[in-house]
Design a protein around this motif. Sequence first.
Motif, short mmCIF file in Angstrom:
data_model
loop_
_atom_site.label_atom_id
_atom_site.label_comp_id
_atom_site.label_asym_id
_atom_site.label_seq_id
_atom_site.Cartn_x
_atom_site.Cartn_y
_atom_site.Cartn_z
N ALA A 116 0.83 -1.21 0.00
CA ALA A 116 0.00 0.00 0.00
C ALA A 116 0.86 1.26 0.00
O ALA A 116 0.44 2.29 -0.50
CB ALA A 116 -0.93 -0.01 1.21
N CYS A 117 2.05 1.18 0.58
CA CYS A 117 2.92 2.37 0.67
C CYS A 117 4.28 2.20 0.02
O CYS A 117 4.98 3.19 -0.21
CB CYS A 117 3.14 2.76 2.12
SG CYS A 117 1.63 3.08 3.02
N HIS A 118 4.69 0.96 -0.23
CA HIS A 118 6.04 0.74 -0.76
C HIS A 118 5.97 0.10 -2.14
O HIS A 118 5.27 -0.89 -2.33
CB HIS A 118 6.84 -0.17 0.16
CG HIS A 118 7.22 0.48 1.45
ND1 HIS A 118 8.19 1.45 1.52
CD2 HIS A 118 6.78 0.29 2.71
CE1 HIS A 118 8.32 1.83 2.79
NE2 HIS A 118 7.47 1.16 3.53
N THR A 119 6.72 0.65 -3.07
CA THR A 119 6.84 0.05 -4.39
C THR A 119 8.12 -0.77 -4.45
O THR A 119 8.97 -0.70 -3.57
CB THR A 119 6.89 1.12 -5.47
OG1 THR A 119 7.95 2.02 -5.16
CG2 THR A 119 5.59 1.88 -5.53
N GLN A 120 8.24 -1.56 -5.52
CA GLN A 120 9.49 -2.28 -5.77
C GLN A 120 9.82 -2.14 -7.25
O GLN A 120 9.86 -3.10 -7.99
CB GLN A 120 9.36 -3.76 -5.41
CG GLN A 120 9.23 -4.00 -3.92
CD GLN A 120 9.21 -5.47 -3.59
OE1 GLN A 120 9.65 -6.30 -4.37
NE2 GLN A 120 8.69 -5.80 -2.44
N GLN A 121 10.03 -0.91 -7.65
CA GLN A 121 10.31 -0.68 -9.06
C GLN A 121 11.12 0.60 -9.20
O GLN A 121 10.68 1.66 -8.77
CB GLN A 121 9.00 -0.56 -9.83
CG GLN A 121 9.23 -0.36 -11.31
CD GLN A 121 7.95 -0.08 -12.06
OE1 GLN A 121 7.01 0.47 -11.50
NE2 GLN A 121 7.92 -0.44 -13.32
N ARG A 178 3.71 5.35 -3.45
CA ARG A 178 5.01 5.54 -2.82
C ARG A 178 4.86 6.50 -1.66
O ARG A 178 5.35 7.62 -1.72
CB ARG A 178 6.01 6.08 -3.83
CG ARG A 178 6.68 5.01 -4.61
CD ARG A 178 7.70 5.61 -5.51
NE ARG A 178 8.47 4.57 -6.17
CZ ARG A 178 9.32 4.81 -7.14
NH1 ARG A 178 9.49 6.04 -7.58
NH2 ARG A 178 9.99 3.83 -7.67
N LEU A 179 4.19 6.04 -0.61
CA LEU A 179 4.20 6.85 0.59
C LEU A 179 5.54 6.69 1.30
O LEU A 179 6.04 7.60 1.94
CB LEU A 179 3.06 6.44 1.52
CG LEU A 179 1.67 6.83 1.04
CD1 LEU A 179 0.64 6.47 2.08
CD2 LEU A 179 1.59 8.30 0.73
N GLY A 180 6.11 5.52 1.17
CA GLY A 180 7.45 5.27 1.70
C GLY A 180 8.41 5.09 0.56
O GLY A 180 8.01 5.12 -0.60
#
Lengths: 220, 223
Positions: free
Chosen positions: A67-72, A107-109
């Motif tokens: 919900a807050c972290h992407t991996q890209q 990307r909240l984080g």
Amino acid sequence: MNRGPFIFLGVLIILVFSWTTVVFKPNQTVGKLVAILDDDQGGRLPRELQGAAQHGKEVYQELGCIACHTQQVRVAAGMDIERGWGSRQSVARDYIDQDRVLLGRKRLGPDLANVGERRPDAAWHLLHLYNPQINSQGSNMPAYSFLFETRKIVGRPSSRAMDLPEAFAPPEGFEILPTRKAESLAAYMLSLKVDYDLNEAPKSLETMADELAIALENAE
Amino acid sequence: MSEDSQIKNLPGIDEGQASDESIVKTHARIRREPANASPVLFFTGMALIAVLIFGWFYFRRYMGGEENTQIYLHERSDIALYQSWVDRPRGPIVYDYYAIGEDLYTKMACVGCHMPDGQGKPGEFPPLVDSEYVVLEDSTLPTKILLSGLIGPITVKGNQYNGNMPAYGPGLKDHEIAGLVTYIRNTWGNEAGEVIADEVAAVRAEVGQRPQWTADELAAYLD
């Protein structure tokens, strides 16, 4: 006024068009990607998840980290590389092992595609999960202290007990231990790193220019 | 239209008043209708065609290309840089043999018998430090032992040993063997020079598949 064939044709066109763009074309372009064997870069690329990291990925899904972290990591748009989130573009081949691709929603984080390279210390991640304010002051990430267990010290303190700063320490005579979930999640964080190059993945323009210059120099 | 509206004897819906002339006129009007209503259709069609043509070029520009790189890089100069980066010359790989060996010595079983200080265990495993089987001009002897192993009684530095060292040739690559040989020949006071992967490859080809060496077979290679 028989419009049957006309409507049929319209529906057919819409269905065929969406099937082509949503199913057929992606399968053609990314569906057949396979892993690469490259001994100079340490064997199979992308790297496979090992041991506890596999369980950690399930915890990551379960807690809704996406919900807050992407991996890209993106080169074309944004400042990902300048922020130190990675050295190259994330491409489809990086994700072929994942049955659930955890690209993330928002990307909240910070992006986590390379977090294992930025923070190679499992203890850092455990502290961060226990309470982000310990080592990321001002972070708006909630504390995942329910992944930890507060226990009364019987005899000697455990070697696995968390080394917490005073403000966050448990009361006298108690110790805080990470549960298996927390440890797996930390292992998963350490496993998240894109430390290999792929030909189809461009790096930042400066890096490519530098590497090209060095390669040309070596060739002479 | 204006002409029609002035004709008073048009029948309307009253069939009884219809004449041949009025029927022809009415039908002519009905037939004319679609042609008058078409400008909207015409412009919509043109706009659609224009969008399709634009889309075709847009996709060619930003979504096509080898490996779909144009998704990430848009400027032609960037794509050119990327292409030359992909095609950059890749020279022969330069190994840091000593570092590879240092890493492997503790990772593999070596350290368990020959110990971190290379002294071995008295009476059980022979030392590597100053050993006549390690420190000699020609590096092929330690390479051979590492590739195929060594079994049976052997005398090292005047002491008798009777051990069983397995073959590491099948499990390790040429540059790893070279790294280990380089490491044991240049640590703990040993100084016998570097071994490179090509030399190991040559020895490997010469030795081939074979059982473990015995000290008698190797005696010929000693200085």
